[in-house]
Each structure stands twice: as C-alpha cells, then as structure tokens.
Design an enzyme around this catalytic site. Sequence first.
Site, PDB file in Angstrom:
ATOM      1  N   LYS A 115       0.832  -1.208   0.000  1.00  0.00           N
ATOM      2  CA  LYS A 115       0.000   0.000   0.000  1.00  0.00           C
ATOM      3  C   LYS A 115       0.868   1.261   0.000  1.00  0.00           C
ATOM      4  O   LYS A 115       0.621   2.199  -0.761  1.00  0.00           O
ATOM      5  CB  LYS A 115      -0.931  -0.006   1.231  1.00  0.00           C
ATOM      6  CG  LYS A 115      -2.063  -1.025   1.119  1.00  0.00           C
ATOM      7  CD  LYS A 115      -2.846  -1.204   2.424  1.00  0.00           C
ATOM      8  CE  LYS A 115      -3.881  -2.319   2.269  1.00  0.00           C
ATOM      9  NZ  LYS A 115      -4.674  -2.568   3.484  1.00  0.00           N
ATOM     10  N   GLN A 129      -4.519  -1.458   9.792  1.00  0.00           N
ATOM     11  CA  GLN A 129      -4.519  -2.766   9.120  1.00  0.00           C
ATOM     12  C   GLN A 129      -5.136  -3.826  10.033  1.00  0.00           C
ATOM     13  O   GLN A 129      -4.780  -3.931  11.210  1.00  0.00           O
ATOM     14  CB  GLN A 129      -3.077  -3.143   8.727  1.00  0.00           C
ATOM     15  CG  GLN A 129      -2.966  -4.426   7.930  1.00  0.00           C
ATOM     16  CD  GLN A 129      -3.601  -4.332   6.544  1.00  0.00           C
ATOM     17  OE1 GLN A 129      -3.675  -3.267   5.944  1.00  0.00           O
ATOM     18  NE2 GLN A 129      -4.078  -5.454   6.038  1.00  0.00           N
ATOM     19  N   ASP A 156     -10.673   3.399   4.385  1.00  0.00           N
ATOM     20  CA  ASP A 156     -11.179   2.027   4.247  1.00  0.00           C
ATOM     21  C   ASP A 156     -12.709   2.010   4.148  1.00  0.00           C
ATOM     22  O   ASP A 156     -13.296   0.984   3.797  1.00  0.00           O
ATOM     23  CB  ASP A 156     -10.788   1.196   5.477  1.00  0.00           C
ATOM     24  CG  ASP A 156      -9.558   0.335   5.243  1.00  0.00           C
ATOM     25  OD1 ASP A 156      -9.373  -0.142   4.116  1.00  0.00           O
ATOM     26  OD2 ASP A 156      -8.797   0.129   6.211  1.00  0.00           O
TER      27      ASP A 156
HETATM   28  N1  GUN Z   1      -7.150  -6.636   6.198  1.00  0.00           N
HETATM   29  C1  GUN Z   1      -7.608  -7.355   5.159  1.00  0.00           C
HETATM   30  N2  GUN Z   1      -8.252  -6.555   4.271  1.00  0.00           N
HETATM   31  C2  GUN Z   1      -8.188  -5.306   4.782  1.00  0.00           C
HETATM   32  C3  GUN Z   1      -8.649  -4.044   4.331  1.00  0.00           C
HETATM   33  O1  GUN Z   1      -9.288  -3.897   3.280  1.00  0.00           O
HETATM   34  N3  GUN Z   1      -8.361  -2.980   5.129  1.00  0.00           N
HETATM   35  C4  GUN Z   1      -7.692  -3.109   6.303  1.00  0.00           C
HETATM   36  N4  GUN Z   1      -7.482  -2.009   7.012  1.00  0.00           N
HETATM   37  N5  GUN Z   1      -7.243  -4.263   6.758  1.00  0.00           N
HETATM   38  C5  GUN Z   1      -7.495  -5.355   5.992  1.00  0.00           C
END
Ligand code: GUN
Length: 291
Positions: free
Chosen positions: A49, A93, A116
Amino acid sequence: MQLIDGKATALEIQKELRTAISQLRGRIPRLDVILVGSFTPSVIYVTNKTRACAEVGISSQIHRLPDDITQEELLQKIKALNNNPDVDGILVQFPLPRHIDPNLIMETIAPSKDVDGFNPINRGKLFLGDEDALVPCTPLGVRELLKRYNIATEGKNVTIIGRSNIVGKPLAILLMQPNENGNATVTVAHSKTPHLEKVCAQADILIAAIGQPLMIGPSMVKEGAVVIDVGMNAAGEAEEGKKRRVVGDVDFHAVKDKCSWITPVPGGVGPMTIAMLLSNTFKAYLKREIE
Ligand code: GUN
C-alpha cells in the site's frame, strides 16, 4: 473467455491519479497506516500500500506498534492522527490482536479520513446511496473493473458468495444502487445457503468472496457468465524461504471456458483494492482542501 486484467486497470488508475496529483499546488495528499504486530500478510499488504502511494505521489507513513499495545494507547494514536491537519487518510490494518475491539477502532477513525470506509457513518451513508462517503476499497475495485470493461450490471442477476462487512455486504449495496453502475438483481449467498450450486449457476455475474481455495467449479458457473474472484488464499504447504502461492476462490482453469469474462488470481481484484485506496485518499484530500 476473455481476461479481466486487474493489474493493468490498476496501473491505468494509478497513472490518472499521478497526473492529477502532479498538478496540485502546495500540500500533497498523505496516508497514515497503523500496523499492530508483525503478522506476515499484514506486513506485506501494508508495504504494498505505501509503495503504491509513492508511485502516485501520495506521501505515506507507517506507524508500527507492538502486539501488546493497549486498546487505549491505540485509540490515542488514532485520535492524534484525526487531529493532525497534515493527515488525509488513516488506515488501521486488520486483523488486530484479540484484546482490541475492531469495531471501536473503526468508530474512532474520523469519517472524513476513513479511507477504508469502515466507520459506521460511512457505512450508513453507503447504505443510503450517498457516494460522497468513503466506500470500502475492494467493493469499489470490483465495480470499477466492471465499469472499465463495459460489463453492464443493469437488469443482470448478480450472485455474490460471501456476506462479510468488508466485501460481500457493501458490494451488494453498490450493485443494487439505482444508478448506471448498479441496477442489478443481487443475491447474497453464504455458507448456510441451500442449493448453493444452483444459486450460483443462475448468475449472469458471479462474484466469489468466500475465502475457500478453488471452491467454485464448472457446475456453479452458467455458460457465458462473468466471474469475479475476490479470493486470496495461500495454497500448499509453506516452504522454507519460499513465498506460498496465492489462489482464488474460483478454480480458474476448470471454469474459464464457460465464462465470457473472468478475473485471474493474482492480478485481478487484488491490485484494484490498492488502486481504490489511493483513489479514496485523494478523494479525502480533495474534500478536506475545499472544506
Ligand atoms: N485486512 C484485510 N483486508 C483489509 C482491508 O481492506 N483494510 C484493512 N485495514 N485491513 C485489511
């Protein structure tokens, strides 16, 4: 069978974002990512990311926190980022250690910085069809792929397998929305759905978001269907020093000849999730700049 190339589409979106961001005068957009602990897939996702941020000109910071951080300390960290005027996007995350309540974390991230789209305010706005809200990245990525490949959803039977808060539920809402990229008749199937095979085989567009490797076989796919595979499952045994292969929820080789369009894994929905995260960060930035 024609391939839906998520990687190429994500690169195209990143190029568009890079151009738009390079034309900004003054402050540039910034994403802050909180990573608690050292769960290997999370470390990889977070690295991917922030690398993508750099590629489009978004500045990013990773805040690495220990596994035994208290819930209160994590909340304080989020509140500090909420109040920091230089920060446009905040991403915590998941998964988090068990002593931390993920719902409380999602509620604490300021809705305007919630890239998100997990804060209940943003979820509620999505439910109401308000697309000024920040919408979860993976559902957005699926819709964007359909849009860019000119795959119409209006009047189509869409079956989504999986009812998670991150993918299945928000994606169902997006695709049933009364607009040109929605207007589908959406069925959400899950582990308790009887006659799953039959339900899937009725779909014009079948979207698998279950987390079961290679579960979707040819008997579940209608001739000419569009198949979108959101699954990302580690396959086989872990071998010393080697990365495990990633496979989707769809048995690609077994179903591909029945499909009109299909996404591969890797290189399908995964890269689109990251592209939509960048796009959400830019959206949050623009909204903050004009307000
Ligand atoms: N863990 C797995 N998928 C995601 C996501 O889309 N966002 C976040 N913050 N954590 C994740």
